[in-house]
Scaffold this active site. Sequence first.
Site, PDB file in Angstrom:
ATOM      1  N   GLU A  52       0.832  -1.210   0.000  1.00  0.00           N
ATOM      2  CA  GLU A  52       0.000   0.000   0.000  1.00  0.00           C
ATOM      3  C   GLU A  52       0.864   1.257   0.000  1.00  0.00           C
ATOM      4  O   GLU A  52       1.838   1.371   0.748  1.00  0.00           O
ATOM      5  CB  GLU A  52      -0.894  -0.019   1.240  1.00  0.00           C
ATOM      6  CG  GLU A  52      -1.772   1.207   1.414  1.00  0.00           C
ATOM      7  CD  GLU A  52      -2.446   1.252   2.770  1.00  0.00           C
ATOM      8  OE1 GLU A  52      -3.381   2.046   2.925  1.00  0.00           O
ATOM      9  OE2 GLU A  52      -2.031   0.492   3.678  1.00  0.00           O
ATOM     10  N   LYS A  82      -9.491   2.567  -3.045  1.00  0.00           N
ATOM     11  CA  LYS A  82     -10.011   2.034  -1.781  1.00  0.00           C
ATOM     12  C   LYS A  82     -11.427   2.541  -1.542  1.00  0.00           C
ATOM     13  O   LYS A  82     -11.735   3.718  -1.757  1.00  0.00           O
ATOM     14  CB  LYS A  82      -9.090   2.459  -0.635  1.00  0.00           C
ATOM     15  CG  LYS A  82      -9.413   1.808   0.704  1.00  0.00           C
ATOM     16  CD  LYS A  82      -8.383   2.201   1.761  1.00  0.00           C
ATOM     17  CE  LYS A  82      -8.681   1.514   3.088  1.00  0.00           C
ATOM     18  NZ  LYS A  82      -7.703   1.900   4.129  1.00  0.00           N
ATOM     19  N   CYS A 123      -5.429  -2.174   2.731  1.00  0.00           N
ATOM     20  CA  CYS A 123      -5.329  -2.014   4.178  1.00  0.00           C
ATOM     21  C   CYS A 123      -6.425  -2.826   4.883  1.00  0.00           C
ATOM     22  O   CYS A 123      -6.604  -3.998   4.609  1.00  0.00           O
ATOM     23  CB  CYS A 123      -5.386  -0.529   4.548  1.00  0.00           C
ATOM     24  SG  CYS A 123      -4.987  -0.168   6.271  1.00  0.00           S
TER      25      CYS A 123
END
Length: 526
Positions: free
Chosen positions: A285, A349, A402
């Site tokens: 990430e 995301k 994440c």
Amino acid sequence: MERLANSVILSWGWKRALLAFVAGAIGALALPPLNVFAAMFVAFTLLVWLIDGAAGSPESGFFGRILPAFGIGWLFGFGYFVAGLWWLASPLLADPQFKWAVPLAVAGLPAFLAIFYGLAVALARLLWPDGIGRVAMLAVSFAVLEWLRSFVLTGFPWNAIGYTAMPIPIMMQPVRLIGVEGMTLLAVFVFAMPALLGTGKGARIGVTLAALLLAADFGYGYWAMQRFAARPGKSEISVRLVQPVTGLDEGDTDESRNAIFDKLLTLSKLPAEGGKKPDLIVWPETAIPFILTEKQEAFTRLADLLHDNQTLIAGTVRAEDAGPGSPRRYYNSAYVFDSEGQIVSAADKVHLVPFGEYMPFAGLLRSWGIDTIAALPGGYSAAVSPNLLTLPGGRQLYPLICYEAIFPDEIGPASARASALINLTNDIWFGRTPGAYQHFHQAQVTAVELGLPMIRSANSGISAIIAANGQIISGATIYTSGVVDSTFALKSVSSLNNSARGTNFWLLTVLIFLIAAFSRVSFIFR
């Protein structure tokens, strides 16, 4: 056991409050990295006895009758979450301007999360029959409140009780059928059964039933592990995970950002065992330390890195101009690069971290001087819906950036088209604390629940290739800079979709609730 049970039931005042807090803290020992599975038996046995003695005065009204039970449940939850989430102070201590928020993270968030456990105990106390029935009611209440915790105020299901019942892959397999909430239901039902030994009522049938459920867990787990074992197949792929261990104090200048990018390229070029170049290279990430589209020479260097038929997936920050007069938007994203260094697929995301990536009630909190911890002004924007990452050749991966990996219920039907899950994360924020181990364990369970292998690249670890049955095919230890090379099959296994798992969970919840209700009128369960 009876003498111990009576002393807990009759405890009073600060001793009773301390015992409830300590019981919850003991339960946290079952979380990674310790994984002391037996600790939950102690925690929930004490909790049942404490609830036995938490009856309010009949003359005090509805709230007065349930308040003692709520208090016990809240203290239990506060102990559990403080002991399990103390590491949240780590990212705040990394920046001096946020040290003031440490008490809010270490005590404030656990205090809020403990409300769910307080409500669970209060709900259970409303129907608190004798014998096995009260254990059944407690299991139902915890399962329902953990289900609510998974989505209320965007949800934070971290360290749900069900995870403590799945310390190893063989014990994770039933999650494929009933989800984490279902595992919470059965876990509390089993963990609390020893309480019956101290009060005598329903002990024989309760302990027998708990033993049978544990045996069924291991039995089904053994069968599923064999059925869903990772086997070579036509869709086999070789993968290199890059774990750079880039510190929080790096990347503040152009020179340091270039050094980070150089390190990623150097690690990616390391010779592989056997000399075969990996088909897929994966960076974690936000690994690319600058806005890629503003640094065109980086594309040339990526093209030089990648050989024919090689692909790179990298975490990055994507910038988007919203138009004249509007602030620029930033997205936590993943890019797919082909062998010519061109972006061929991308995903943003969807589920952002509150206070870390965006500010809830931003206007109000900023007026109080409270700003987001995220490095970018204004934090990140969220994608409207998930987008599969498509590799050259057509194979697709479902991206989880994440802590999206701990929300399996949000993983949509598009996962049926995916050959694997890919989790890009930067757990350097957790430091050398249990946070990274807890995050990895929950991602591992998600792979089992979805029936898909997982490619997991973490900046500081734990990076790993996880099979669809939860086995770790290969991985790197935490805070070890280097690469992980592995070859495995990108092949999904048969697994229930979210709606089917949800249906199974609610059917099981109703069944165990009926045990609680039936125990009021039948001597069998008393």
